[in-house]
Design an enzyme around this catalytic site. Structure first.
Site, PDB file in Angstrom:
ATOM      1  N   ARG A 213     -60.200 -20.222  -9.632  1.00 25.36           N
ATOM      2  CA  ARG A 213     -61.282 -20.175  -8.632  1.00 25.36           C
ATOM      3  C   ARG A 213     -61.887 -21.572  -8.461  1.00 25.36           C
ATOM      4  O   ARG A 213     -62.161 -21.999  -7.337  1.00 25.36           O
ATOM      5  CB  ARG A 213     -62.351 -19.158  -9.037  1.00 25.36           C
ATOM      6  N   PHE A 230     -55.951  -9.099  -2.265  1.00 21.90           N
ATOM      7  CA  PHE A 230     -56.296  -8.480  -3.562  1.00 21.90           C
ATOM      8  C   PHE A 230     -57.630  -9.079  -4.031  1.00 21.90           C
ATOM      9  O   PHE A 230     -57.753  -9.578  -5.149  1.00 21.90           O
ATOM     10  CB  PHE A 230     -55.186  -8.720  -4.595  1.00 21.90           C
ATOM     11  N   ASP A 253     -58.546  -5.799   0.334  1.00 25.06           N
ATOM     12  CA  ASP A 253     -58.349  -5.037  -0.902  1.00 25.06           C
ATOM     13  C   ASP A 253     -58.212  -3.566  -0.516  1.00 25.06           C
ATOM     14  O   ASP A 253     -58.789  -3.126   0.483  1.00 25.06           O
ATOM     15  CB  ASP A 253     -59.548  -5.230  -1.844  1.00 25.06           C
ATOM     16  N   SER A 254     -57.484  -2.815  -1.313  1.00 25.04           N
ATOM     17  CA  SER A 254     -57.334  -1.385  -0.997  1.00 25.04           C
ATOM     18  C   SER A 254     -58.548  -0.581  -1.451  1.00 25.04           C
ATOM     19  O   SER A 254     -58.706   0.576  -1.074  1.00 25.04           O
ATOM     20  CB  SER A 254     -56.066  -0.840  -1.663  1.00 25.04           C
ATOM     21  N   ALA A 280     -60.225  -3.133   4.343  1.00 27.94           N
ATOM     22  CA  ALA A 280     -59.633  -2.189   3.387  1.00 27.94           C
ATOM     23  C   ALA A 280     -58.226  -1.874   3.857  1.00 27.94           C
ATOM     24  O   ALA A 280     -58.026  -1.202   4.871  1.00 27.94           O
ATOM     25  CB  ALA A 280     -60.478  -0.925   3.317  1.00 27.94           C
ATOM     26  N   ASP A 303     -53.253 -12.473  -5.360  1.00 31.54           N
ATOM     27  CA  ASP A 303     -53.550 -12.188  -6.780  1.00 31.54           C
ATOM     28  C   ASP A 303     -53.427 -10.686  -7.054  1.00 31.54           C
ATOM     29  O   ASP A 303     -54.418  -9.995  -7.289  1.00 31.54           O
ATOM     30  CB  ASP A 303     -54.971 -12.690  -7.103  1.00 31.54           C
ATOM     31  N   CYS A 343     -49.806 -11.348 -12.949  1.00 35.40           N
ATOM     32  CA  CYS A 343     -50.341 -11.005 -14.275  1.00 35.40           C
ATOM     33  C   CYS A 343     -49.429  -9.983 -14.949  1.00 35.40           C
ATOM     34  O   CYS A 343     -49.871  -9.148 -15.740  1.00 35.40           O
ATOM     35  CB  CYS A 343     -51.787 -10.528 -14.179  1.00 35.40           C
TER      36      CYS A 343
HETATM   37  N1  SAH Z   1     -58.571 -11.918  -7.271  1.00 33.61           N
HETATM   38  C1  SAH Z   1     -59.527 -11.055  -7.890  1.00 33.61           C
HETATM   39  C2  SAH Z   1     -58.887 -10.053  -8.810  1.00 33.61           C
HETATM   40  C3  SAH Z   1     -57.787  -9.174  -8.195  1.00 33.61           C
HETATM   41  S1  SAH Z   1     -57.432  -7.728  -9.081  1.00 33.61           S
HETATM   42  C4  SAH Z   1     -60.607 -11.861  -8.604  1.00 33.61           C
HETATM   43  O1  SAH Z   1     -60.434 -13.090  -8.790  1.00 33.61           O
HETATM   44  O2  SAH Z   1     -61.631 -11.300  -8.970  1.00 33.61           O
HETATM   45  C5  SAH Z   1     -56.380  -6.862  -8.032  1.00 33.61           C
HETATM   46  C6  SAH Z   1     -57.051  -6.149  -6.866  1.00 33.61           C
HETATM   47  O3  SAH Z   1     -56.016  -5.653  -6.031  1.00 33.61           O
HETATM   48  C7  SAH Z   1     -57.911  -4.948  -7.217  1.00 33.61           C
HETATM   49  O4  SAH Z   1     -59.206  -5.137  -6.699  1.00 33.61           O
HETATM   50  C8  SAH Z   1     -57.211  -3.727  -6.543  1.00 33.61           C
HETATM   51  O5  SAH Z   1     -58.157  -2.826  -5.969  1.00 33.61           O
HETATM   52  C9  SAH Z   1     -56.408  -4.389  -5.471  1.00 33.61           C
HETATM   53  N2  SAH Z   1     -55.154  -3.749  -5.047  1.00 33.61           N
HETATM   54  C10 SAH Z   1     -54.207  -3.169  -5.825  1.00 33.61           C
HETATM   55  N3  SAH Z   1     -53.129  -2.812  -5.083  1.00 33.61           N
HETATM   56  C11 SAH Z   1     -53.390  -3.171  -3.802  1.00 33.61           C
HETATM   57  C12 SAH Z   1     -52.651  -3.089  -2.573  1.00 33.61           C
HETATM   58  N4  SAH Z   1     -51.425  -2.585  -2.530  1.00 33.61           N
HETATM   59  N5  SAH Z   1     -53.225  -3.582  -1.451  1.00 33.61           N
HETATM   60  C13 SAH Z   1     -54.487  -4.101  -1.498  1.00 33.61           C
HETATM   61  N6  SAH Z   1     -55.210  -4.220  -2.641  1.00 33.61           N
HETATM   62  C14 SAH Z   1     -54.671  -3.773  -3.775  1.00 33.61           C
END
Ligand code: SAH
Length: 399
Positions: A213, A230, A253-254, A280, A303, A343
């Site tokens: 970040r 994400f 994000d979903s 969303a 991410d 990850c």
């Molecule tokens: N980048 C963030 C952390 C990401 S964690 C940070 O720095 O804080 C991963 C995220 O992806 C979660 O919030 C989860 O809700 C979302 N997610 C998981 N699968 C997804 C998909 N197929 N499409 C969109 N979002 C998704």
């Protein structure tokens, strides 16, 4: 030795990895494992010639049967032991800048405390007991945390899937000491974030992305647009906005709850949520839509959650990374930046880089690799402990 423990006998030559600092021993390395030892008990390991090697936690129900606690035969595993280890972990985090009040305080094996995760959010702690050994020593660990850190409250998060592998019950979040608010505010560099320690993902915040970040804050200084896929609570976008308030950001994000938290974080940092986008959607679908519309961004963050927690899911995960990064690459403006992360514990750095490269070329783009990321001060790892390297990130500049 002040206390007697069950003794586990290694097969010939199997003491070598422990002596080199590796913290795990798999069941096959032992001559035999008495099945009546309670999961998580403290045991002593001796070589095939009977020489004392290590003391640690044993769980005969897991093929990862033994985790090293100490290489000192005179060290007793009690509250003072945990207090010494926690104090040493705390001293490492003193290297973080004063503008950071949330960090991983104990990173399990790499802080010589196998199975134990402690995250600090200002005056509160969130603790995860991943192994039968850490769980069995919970009273010692909690007493040591109170003694060394003196927090206002400690939350135990027993809702992590890893516990099932160790035969531990999955629970929820419960108060282990003091009080812990429903929502608290942390500071990371110049940004304030709301954290829900009771229900938030992981222990409430993705502390392991702090250094990335910070980098995006620098890298987006002259950018006009940033796509944060994400996004969770908006972390990467807010880090960029702190340096470049005129930036237009899009968070995808979903999870509606994550986007709601992101909007509240924007307001908390005096950025008008109405001037930005919070969508969303499934990320792949969103990226394909952008490519279809010819929409591109100066900076794109990718991410995703883990695609492969272990090796058995590796091939599918690699195809997933290739496709995701192909879609993402198509949305990066010419000479724009792509920060792409994995990850997945089951995918190593070289394989991830290869999958990303395949994705980039599928999008008919070429890339320069500007930076790679591994462990950070509050997420240390051990040299030679490759099993621990779950997080990988690449910063690319695309043609
Ligand atoms: N980048 C963030 C952390 C990401 S964690 C940070 O720095 O804080 C991963 C995220 O992806 C979660 O919030 C989860 O809700 C979302 N997610 C998981 N699968 C997804 C998909 N197929 N499409 C969109 N979002 C998704």
């Amino acid at each position: 030795m002040t206390e007697s423990h069950p003794t586990l006998h290694l097969r010939s030559g199997r003491e070598y990895t422990i002596r080199r600092g590796h913290p795990w021993v798999f069941s096959g390395a032992f001559r035999e494992l008495p099945q009546d030892i309670p999961p998580g008990a403290v045991a002593d390991v001796v070589s095939s010639s009977g020489e004392w090697i290590a003391r640690g936690h044993v769980n005969v129900r897991n093929s990862l049967a033994f985790r090293v606690l100490t290489l000192d035969p005179d060290e007793t595993i009690d509250t003072p032991f945990y207090a010494r280890r926690i104090a040493r972990a705390l001293a490492l985090r003193a290297l973080l800048p004063a503008s950071v009040n949330a960090y991983r305080l104990v990173n399990a094996e790499a802080d010589y405390l196998p199975g134990l995760i402690v995250d600090r959010y200002d005056r509160w702690l969130s603790v995860q007991f991943h192994t039968a050994g850490a769980d069995r020593d919970r009273p010692h660990i909690l007493a040591a945390l109170e003694q060394v850190v003196r927090p206002d409250g400690i939350l135990a998060r027993d809702d992590i899937k890893a516990r099932a592998r160790e035969g531990l019950a999955l629970g929820g979040a419960s108060l282990a000491a003091g009080t812990v608010p429903e929502t608290l505010t942390i500071i990371e560099h110049d940004v304030h974030y709301l954290v829900d320690p009771w229900h938030g993902q992981k222990t409430g915040f993705f502390l392991d992305q702090r250094d990335k970040r910070a980098l995006i804050g620098d890298a987006a200084l002259h950018a006009h647009s940033l796509l944060n896929t994400f996004s969770y609570s908006g972390g990467f976008a807010l880090a960029a906005l702190a340096r470049n308030p005129a930036l237009h950001t899009v968070n995808v994000d979903s999870s509606d709850a994550a986007l709601d938290l992101a909007r509240r974080n924007y307001a908390l940092n005096s950025h008008d949520p109405a001037a930005h986008e919070f969508t969303a959607s499934d990320v792949n679908r969103f990226l394909q839509q952008c490519a279809h519309e010819g929409r591109a961004f100066d900076v794109v963050i990718v991410d995703p959650p883990a695609f492969a927690k272990n090796l058995s899911m590796k091939d599918r995960a690699l195809r997933g990374y290739e496709t995701l990064n192909a879609h993402a690459a198509r949305t990066v403006a010419p000479n724009g930046l792509l920060l792409t992360c994995s990850c997945s514990g089951g995918v190593n750095a070289a394989d991830f880089e290869n999958a990303v490269q395949l994705g980039v070329s599928r999008a008919t783009r070429s890339a320069q690799l500007l930076a790679t990321f591994g462990p950070s001060i509050d997420h240390p790892t051990l040299p030679g402990f490759a099993e621990d390297r779950y997080l990988k990130a690449l910063l690319l500049r695309l043609s």
